[in-house]
Design a protein around this motif. Sequence first.
Motif, PDB file in Angstrom:
ATOM      1  N   GLY A 119      47.138  38.683  45.291  1.00 38.70           N
ATOM      2  CA  GLY A 119      46.488  39.840  44.687  1.00 38.70           C
ATOM      3  C   GLY A 119      46.894  40.095  43.259  1.00 38.70           C
ATOM      4  O   GLY A 119      47.875  39.557  42.741  1.00 38.70           O
ATOM      5  N   GLN A 120      46.125  40.949  42.625  1.00 36.28           N
ATOM      6  CA  GLN A 120      46.420  41.431  41.283  1.00 36.28           C
ATOM      7  C   GLN A 120      46.873  42.884  41.365  1.00 36.28           C
ATOM      8  O   GLN A 120      46.414  43.639  42.208  1.00 36.28           O
ATOM      9  N   VAL A 121      47.789  43.251  40.479  1.00 30.85           N
ATOM     10  CA  VAL A 121      48.256  44.630  40.419  1.00 30.85           C
ATOM     11  C   VAL A 121      47.414  45.366  39.394  1.00 30.85           C
ATOM     12  O   VAL A 121      47.376  44.988  38.216  1.00 30.85           O
ATOM     13  N   LEU A 122      46.735  46.423  39.833  1.00 32.32           N
ATOM     14  CA  LEU A 122      45.873  47.209  38.960  1.00 32.32           C
ATOM     15  C   LEU A 122      46.566  48.503  38.561  1.00 32.32           C
ATOM     16  O   LEU A 122      47.692  48.790  38.974  1.00 32.32           O
ATOM     17  N   ALA A 123      45.884  49.289  37.753  1.00 32.05           N
ATOM     18  CA  ALA A 123      46.403  50.608  37.394  1.00 32.05           C
ATOM     19  C   ALA A 123      46.583  51.445  38.652  1.00 32.05           C
ATOM     20  O   ALA A 123      45.815  51.337  39.609  1.00 32.05           O
ATOM     21  N   GLY A 124      47.620  52.269  38.671  1.00 26.87           N
ATOM     22  CA  GLY A 124      47.937  53.057  39.859  1.00 26.87           C
ATOM     23  C   GLY A 124      46.886  54.110  40.162  1.00 26.87           C
ATOM     24  O   GLY A 124      46.070  54.484  39.313  1.00 26.87           O
ATOM     25  N   ALA A 125      46.904  54.574  41.393  1.00 29.99           N
ATOM     26  CA  ALA A 125      46.009  55.649  41.829  1.00 29.99           C
ATOM     27  C   ALA A 125      46.786  56.955  41.836  1.00 29.99           C
ATOM     28  O   ALA A 125      47.806  57.068  42.514  1.00 29.99           O
ATOM     29  N   ARG A 126      46.310  57.926  41.079  1.00 28.48           N
ATOM     30  CA  ARG A 126      47.010  59.211  41.015  1.00 28.48           C
ATOM     31  C   ARG A 126      46.746  60.010  42.289  1.00 28.48           C
ATOM     32  O   ARG A 126      45.714  59.880  42.939  1.00 28.48           O
ATOM     33  N   ALA A 127      47.736  60.868  42.624  1.00 27.72           N
ATOM     34  CA  ALA A 127      47.669  61.653  43.853  1.00 27.72           C
ATOM     35  C   ALA A 127      47.699  63.134  43.523  1.00 27.72           C
ATOM     36  O   ALA A 127      48.084  63.545  42.422  1.00 27.72           O
ATOM     37  N   THR A 128      47.294  63.950  44.503  1.00 28.40           N
ATOM     38  CA  THR A 128      47.296  65.400  44.329  1.00 28.40           C
ATOM     39  C   THR A 128      48.656  66.011  44.627  1.00 28.40           C
ATOM     40  O   THR A 128      48.840  67.214  44.466  1.00 28.40           O
ATOM     41  N   VAL A 129      49.614  65.200  45.086  1.00 25.68           N
ATOM     42  CA  VAL A 129      50.974  65.663  45.370  1.00 25.68           C
ATOM     43  C   VAL A 129      51.879  65.224  44.227  1.00 25.68           C
ATOM     44  O   VAL A 129      51.846  64.062  43.819  1.00 25.68           O
ATOM     45  N   PRO A 130      52.704  66.118  43.674  1.00 24.75           N
ATOM     46  CA  PRO A 130      53.585  65.741  42.557  1.00 24.75           C
ATOM     47  C   PRO A 130      54.524  64.600  42.939  1.00 24.75           C
ATOM     48  O   PRO A 130      54.985  64.503  44.067  1.00 24.75           O
ATOM     49  N   ASN A 131      54.812  63.755  41.942  1.00 24.56           N
ATOM     50  CA  ASN A 131      55.741  62.624  42.078  1.00 24.56           C
ATOM     51  C   ASN A 131      55.304  61.603  43.113  1.00 24.56           C
ATOM     52  O   ASN A 131      56.116  60.801  43.587  1.00 24.56           O
ATOM     53  N   LEU A 132      54.038  61.634  43.496  1.00 22.81           N
ATOM     54  CA  LEU A 132      53.499  60.641  44.414  1.00 22.81           C
ATOM     55  C   LEU A 132      52.295  59.977  43.769  1.00 22.81           C
ATOM     56  O   LEU A 132      51.422  60.656  43.225  1.00 22.81           O
ATOM     57  N   SER A 133      52.274  58.672  43.777  1.00 21.49           N
ATOM     58  CA  SER A 133      51.090  57.923  43.384  1.00 21.49           C
ATOM     59  C   SER A 133      51.075  56.649  44.204  1.00 21.49           C
ATOM     60  O   SER A 133      51.950  56.431  45.042  1.00 21.49           O
ATOM     61  N   ALA A 134      50.096  55.808  43.970  1.00 27.63           N
ATOM     62  CA  ALA A 134      49.988  54.592  44.776  1.00 27.63           C
ATOM     63  C   ALA A 134      49.787  53.392  43.870  1.00 27.63           C
ATOM     64  O   ALA A 134      48.985  53.435  42.924  1.00 27.63           O
ATOM     65  N   LEU A 135      50.527  52.330  44.145  1.00 30.68           N
ATOM     66  CA  LEU A 135      50.241  51.049  43.534  1.00 30.68           C
ATOM     67  C   LEU A 135      48.935  50.527  44.115  1.00 30.68           C
ATOM     68  O   LEU A 135      48.641  50.743  45.298  1.00 30.68           O
ATOM     69  N   VAL A 136      48.160  49.828  43.310  1.00 28.06           N
ATOM     70  CA  VAL A 136      46.877  49.294  43.777  1.00 28.06           C
ATOM     71  C   VAL A 136      46.909  47.778  43.623  1.00 28.06           C
ATOM     72  O   VAL A 136      47.067  47.264  42.511  1.00 28.06           O
ATOM     73  N   LEU A 137      46.787  47.069  44.751  1.00 29.08           N
ATOM     74  CA  LEU A 137      46.733  45.612  44.763  1.00 29.08           C
ATOM     75  C   LEU A 137      45.320  45.202  45.158  1.00 29.08           C
ATOM     76  O   LEU A 137      44.764  45.721  46.135  1.00 29.08           O
ATOM     77  N   GLN A 138      44.754  44.243  44.435  1.00 28.81           N
ATOM     78  CA  GLN A 138      43.362  43.862  44.670  1.00 28.81           C
ATOM     79  C   GLN A 138      43.253  42.376  44.973  1.00 28.81           C
ATOM     80  O   GLN A 138      43.877  41.545  44.308  1.00 28.81           O
ATOM     81  N   THR A 139      42.482  42.055  45.997  1.00 30.62           N
ATOM     82  CA  THR A 139      42.056  40.684  46.256  1.00 30.62           C
ATOM     83  C   THR A 139      40.547  40.711  46.436  1.00 30.62           C
ATOM     84  O   THR A 139      40.033  41.200  47.436  1.00 30.62           O
ATOM     85  N   GLU A 140      39.845  40.224  45.444  1.00 33.85           N
ATOM     86  CA  GLU A 140      38.394  40.178  45.457  1.00 33.85           C
ATOM     87  C   GLU A 140      37.793  41.540  45.811  1.00 33.85           C
ATOM     88  O   GLU A 140      37.857  42.458  45.025  1.00 33.85           O
ATOM     89  N   ARG A 141      37.285  41.728  47.021  1.00 28.32           N
ATOM     90  CA  ARG A 141      36.561  42.950  47.376  1.00 28.32           C
ATOM     91  C   ARG A 141      37.411  43.950  48.137  1.00 28.32           C
ATOM     92  O   ARG A 141      36.874  44.907  48.699  1.00 28.32           O
ATOM     93  N   SER A 142      38.713  43.746  48.182  1.00 29.84           N
ATOM     94  CA  SER A 142      39.587  44.640  48.947  1.00 29.84           C
ATOM     95  C   SER A 142      40.699  45.175  48.067  1.00 29.84           C
ATOM     96  O   SER A 142      41.303  44.422  47.297  1.00 29.84           O
ATOM     97  N   HIS A 143      40.960  46.482  48.178  1.00 26.92           N
ATOM     98  CA  HIS A 143      42.047  47.134  47.451  1.00 26.92           C
ATOM     99  C   HIS A 143      43.048  47.693  48.455  1.00 26.92           C
ATOM    100  O   HIS A 143      42.668  48.417  49.383  1.00 26.92           O
ATOM    101  N   LEU A 144      44.314  47.354  48.265  1.00 25.99           N
ATOM    102  CA  LEU A 144      45.374  47.877  49.113  1.00 25.99           C
ATOM    103  C   LEU A 144      46.191  48.861  48.299  1.00 25.99           C
ATOM    104  O   LEU A 144      46.710  48.523  47.229  1.00 25.99           O
ATOM    105  N   LEU A 145      46.319  50.097  48.795  1.00 26.15           N
ATOM    106  CA  LEU A 145      47.091  51.143  48.127  1.00 26.15           C
ATOM    107  C   LEU A 145      48.459  51.248  48.791  1.00 26.15           C
ATOM    108  O   LEU A 145      48.558  51.334  50.022  1.00 26.15           O
ATOM    109  N   VAL A 146      49.503  51.257  47.957  1.00 25.24           N
ATOM    110  CA  VAL A 146      50.881  51.356  48.434  1.00 25.24           C
ATOM    111  C   VAL A 146      51.462  52.660  47.902  1.00 25.24           C
ATOM    112  O   VAL A 146      51.907  52.721  46.754  1.00 25.24           O
TER     113      VAL A 146
END
Length: 912
Positions: free
Chosen positions: A509-536
């Motif tokens: 996978g590729q590491v993309l820009a993170g996904a921001r969250a509505t909870v402070p100090n929490l966000s998600a790493l975004v890993l992509q493989t073709e048509r699928s995104h995995l949020l960590v």
Amino acid sequence: MHGRGPGAGQSLSAHVGRHRASWRCRPAALLFFWLVPLNVFAQADAPAPVLLDNMDGPKTALRLTHRAAGQDIVDHFIDRKRYRFGSGSEHIRLKCPAGSSAQLAYDVPPAPVIDELEIKAWVLGNRPGMRLAATVVLPRTKNANTGGPYELLVRGNLSDQPGNWQQLALRQLATTVARQARVARKRFGSGLDERGAFVSRIVLLAPGGPGVSEVVVDRIEVYGVVSAEVTKRQASDPQAAGQPNPQTTSPALGARSPTASDSPQPDHYPLRIIQWQGEPMEMLAQLGFDGLGMGRLPTAAESEQAIQLGLSIVCPPPTPDQLSAEALGKALSAVSIWDLGEQRSTDELDLANRWQQLLTRHDTQRKRPTLISAPLHTHEASRIADRVLVERPLLDSDLTLRDYSSWLGRRQRQVRPGTPIYTAVETQWSLTATRQATALCPTAGKQTSASHAQIIGITSAALGAKSRGFYFRSHSSLAETDRVTRRRALILELANLHLGLAEPWISKGQVLAGARATVPNLSALVLQTERSHLLVPVHWSEPVGKLRPLTIGPVSFVVPAVAESSQAYLLTSAGPQRLRRQRVTGGIRVTVDQLPHDAFLLLTDDQQAFSQVAAYLRRHAPRTARIRRDLAALRLETSFQVAQQLDSQMATANTMQQVLGQARRELQACDQGLANGKLEEANQHVAIVEQSLDQYERLLREPLHLARDYGLERLPDQLQLQAILTRAPAGTNRLLGGGFEDLPAMLQAGWRHQQLHLEGITSAVRLSPEAPHSGSYCLELEAQPIDESVLSMVVPTAPVWIRSAAVAVKGGDLIEITGLARVPAALLGSIDGLQIIDSLGGPEMALRITASPSWHHFRILRAATDDCDVTITLGLTGFGKAQVDDLAVRIVRPPSGPVEPQAVRQRDPQVR
């Protein structure tokens, strides 16, 4: 030897029904999907294997065909010890002369040769050159010699990793058959007609050689077969062959995202390595590791056992003298990575470079990559080795996950582009921290380990730095039977299952820009493989040493650059759960009602990817539920032990007893659910057990104000220790020169200044009159770049250190180190700020002060395990300035008379 494959007249559904894997037949196209959990919405049609055999059934399936002179099967059985999928593999030991290949056939119902037809198989052997092939029948052409239809043997790719699992594949069969048919026409004339061709059997070509050839086969998959009705019609009516019916042909596979099956990395090297401490290899394989890190070369027996278990070995290569004197023999066939170790100087790097060159010349068996660790010269090391290992102590430090992620990112940017990094993960506290914990809290055991939340937090943060593998560090055997070690083994197995789910995204996978969250100090790493995104999801502000399993919600994430047709799922050990999603400005917003600390989020419009993710979770659900139950039971056992020591003295004793009683009842209900096979019910009960124990620990920790948490087992000792500190009289300062008023007196007492000559950096140490905390002077440390345009450079180590005079202490002494520090602005080029390191705690337990415009009081508590001298080292780790004043070392004498833990309710300054 009889195969279990059906004949040409049998239907594909009948053949699939023979296999252990559970499939559901869809009449339209005979696609067999994994059953989706009931709490997941129905999925759209998607390509999936029409045949999947884990080769673990009660009977063997492969048979030796076209037997040539000298070819014979020595042994043929279902191997329950060496496999990748299911519960076994098919193992064949055969004799085959050098220069020839044995044909091992696996019968399948007629599968028309179309572009979408794809065949895969996982193989492991002791020789390179195994090849996947298929027998293709040309029903329109008669073979004059046999009287039957003409057959072609179509070959796929070769295996090149003896001793390791490797997936072989046959793709683009229509193109390959057409090309091979053109060649055959030159020999047999223009009458050869490939229209209506179909595959009748899958063939594994096993090369021969001296001795016995070992062949292990696991998971055979077939994709893209048209319906059985069309297959039979084409086989029985040659005139209809070659006229595909668009209404009955299965859709093209198209671009399929890598999914969370159990695929290894593209280069087939281990993702999860455990530092070997003599444990049985079978145990480590069962815990989910695919590599062993050895400190020496393996023996022939160890290498053979590793191969049998599908484990790779990571170890130092033979010395240059050994390489020059002898060849790399069979005893090293299980080694997949050469570990060049940690190199700290340029001289050591030069030696490692020559070692690497010798390996390139002498390791002719195959190209095995090299792994190196070089904390001070990372870029130079990455020009030598194929992989770079990055590591630093975390469990004993006060670093947050944000700090650690930043440090990893800087290390990753220092590595030569294209060189993968591996990340070291501590599974236990360092030996230094363990000794301190044992000395300060003597009634608890000597074993210490990382929690599940810490392992998940560290590995999750490492994904953002594109880590391609994890090297789990340990200094004691996982085979020991004490409670802490049993818990550590369960935690590591659970963590490996967690990483196994993300493996395709880790390896490809590729590491993309993170996904921001509505909870402070929490966000998600975004890993992509073709048509699928995995949020960590990651809680970035939490110090690693204090990470706890947090379940939060509701929370929403906004994920950019996701197809609007993508569906969203929460992935937990209980299975996948469909989530609400909405198109908003900036991407797709996904909402989760409750987010466990070890959950992933999946966004995909590839339903085959989702089906295989769901299959992975379902396949491991029974074991995951059992692990969670056993971890909760061990935690409950510890809680009852602590309760016996403390509850009668605590104001909340009755509440604590009620909480533990509820946890015990829920654990019994969980056991009942597991016994009845009700996994969902068991997971719900164990979740309540975990919540009850969380509440118990909060009540227990309420009066505890020590900055360090030595674990639940040590809470009674920590409460007692804090009470001692509250009532102990102030001791005399034993450190000479800690007021920083007289430089000659400091030098005479033994203070020393160490300045490292780092290119492009200048540093200074002085007694400064600039606003000291007391007296006329304070100590000031400063480092600056010679060229201010390189302020963004990474400072590999502290350019300036000050070591204090020594203070003599005796074994058993309780030592308090105090002082004040000021760091006007965060240092550039480093995350560590001003480091305060005592000789008892070492660098692993260093106190970090990153920024403090005003004077900051610090306090460190240590225990002397024997008679020794204690020194304090002050290190400035980046560009900027820091000041220290009133540094003191005191011996704490416990007060006379008993000390009750209630005394700790008086607030006390934090102690590290």
